[in-house]
Design an enzyme around this catalytic site. Structure first.
Site, short mmCIF file in Angstrom:
data_model
loop_
_atom_site.label_atom_id
_atom_site.label_comp_id
_atom_site.label_asym_id
_atom_site.label_seq_id
_atom_site.Cartn_x
_atom_site.Cartn_y
_atom_site.Cartn_z
CB CYS A 296 -0.98 -0.03 1.18
SG CYS A 296 -0.23 0.02 2.82
NE ARG B 159 -4.54 1.45 1.72
CZ ARG B 159 -4.34 2.22 0.67
NH1 ARG B 159 -5.18 2.15 -0.34
NH2 ARG B 159 -3.32 3.05 0.61
CG ASP C 236 -5.31 5.89 2.36
OD1 ASP C 236 -5.37 5.50 3.55
OD2 ASP C 236 -4.43 6.64 1.93
P1 4NP Z 1 -1.83 2.82 4.09
O1 4NP Z 1 -2.50 4.16 4.67
O2 4NP Z 1 -1.26 3.17 2.73
O3 4NP Z 1 -2.99 1.88 4.00
O4 4NP Z 1 -0.78 2.40 5.09
C1 4NP Z 1 -1.79 5.36 4.77
C2 4NP Z 1 -0.95 5.56 5.83
C3 4NP Z 1 -0.28 6.75 5.95
C4 4NP Z 1 -0.46 7.75 5.03
C5 4NP Z 1 -1.31 7.54 3.96
C6 4NP Z 1 -1.97 6.35 3.83
N1 4NP Z 1 0.22 8.97 5.16
O5 4NP Z 1 -0.03 9.88 4.36
O6 4NP Z 1 1.04 9.13 6.10
#
Ligand code: 4NP
Length: 146
Positions: free
Chosen positions: A3, A9, A117
């Site tokens: 991800c 995720r 997300d």
């Molecule tokens: P992930 O979610 O891609 O599912 O781990 C996110 C976690 C952090 C961030 C964006 C999406 N961020 O911008 O820090």
């Protein structure tokens, strides 16, 4: 499992798939396309939703996807289109490219649906992604074990 941040995720997907496969014959891991959360544990909300379903992901640590992952893994599942584009950009050849697929294509073939997300949303977003990932991982495990 790939991800963006490797804290919401993909660590959840990693934990769910690990819970469905024998760990002596399958190696499951996750990574983020970004480096924002390298070394960090999963988001508290991902840890909590996993725990609700008897899966422990609290010990996982964020890492960034790297080109050598194309050599270390046979299947690379991305959560959304942005992840897909970033991973495909790192592919060195068609063999690398062929390993990459949207995880939800294991439920809805060739539709390229995103696992949304959940980072900026509420707790219900985490229940939703748990259900999506659980269905996809159930199909992945059936495909590999049977
Ligand atoms: P992930 O979610 O891609 O599912 O781990 C996110 C976690 C952090 C961030 C964006 C999406 N961020 O911008 O820090």
């Amino acid at each position: 499992m790939v991800c963006l941040g490797n804290i919401c995720r993909s660590p959840l997907a990693e934990g769910i798939l690990k819970s469905k496969l024998p760990n002596d014959s399958f190696f499951v891991d996750s990574a983020g396309t970004a480096n924002y959360h390298v070394g960090n544990p999963p988001d508290k909300r991902s840890i909590a939703i996993a725990k609700k379903y008897q899966i422990d992901i609290a010990h996982l640590k964020g890492r960034q996807f790297e080109v050598s992952d194309f050599d270390r893994f046979d299947f690379i599942y991305v959560m959304d289109e942005s992840n897909y584009n970033k991973v495909i950009k790192l592919a060195r050849n068609t063999n690398d490219t062929a390993k990459v697929n949207f995880i939800m294509n294991e439920v809805y073939k060739d539709k390229n649906y995103d696992v949304p997300d959940p980072y900026y949303g509420g707790d219900d977003g985490f229940e939703n992604i748990y259900n999506m990932l659980n269905e996809a991982c159930e199909n992945i495990s059936k495909k590999f074990i049977q």
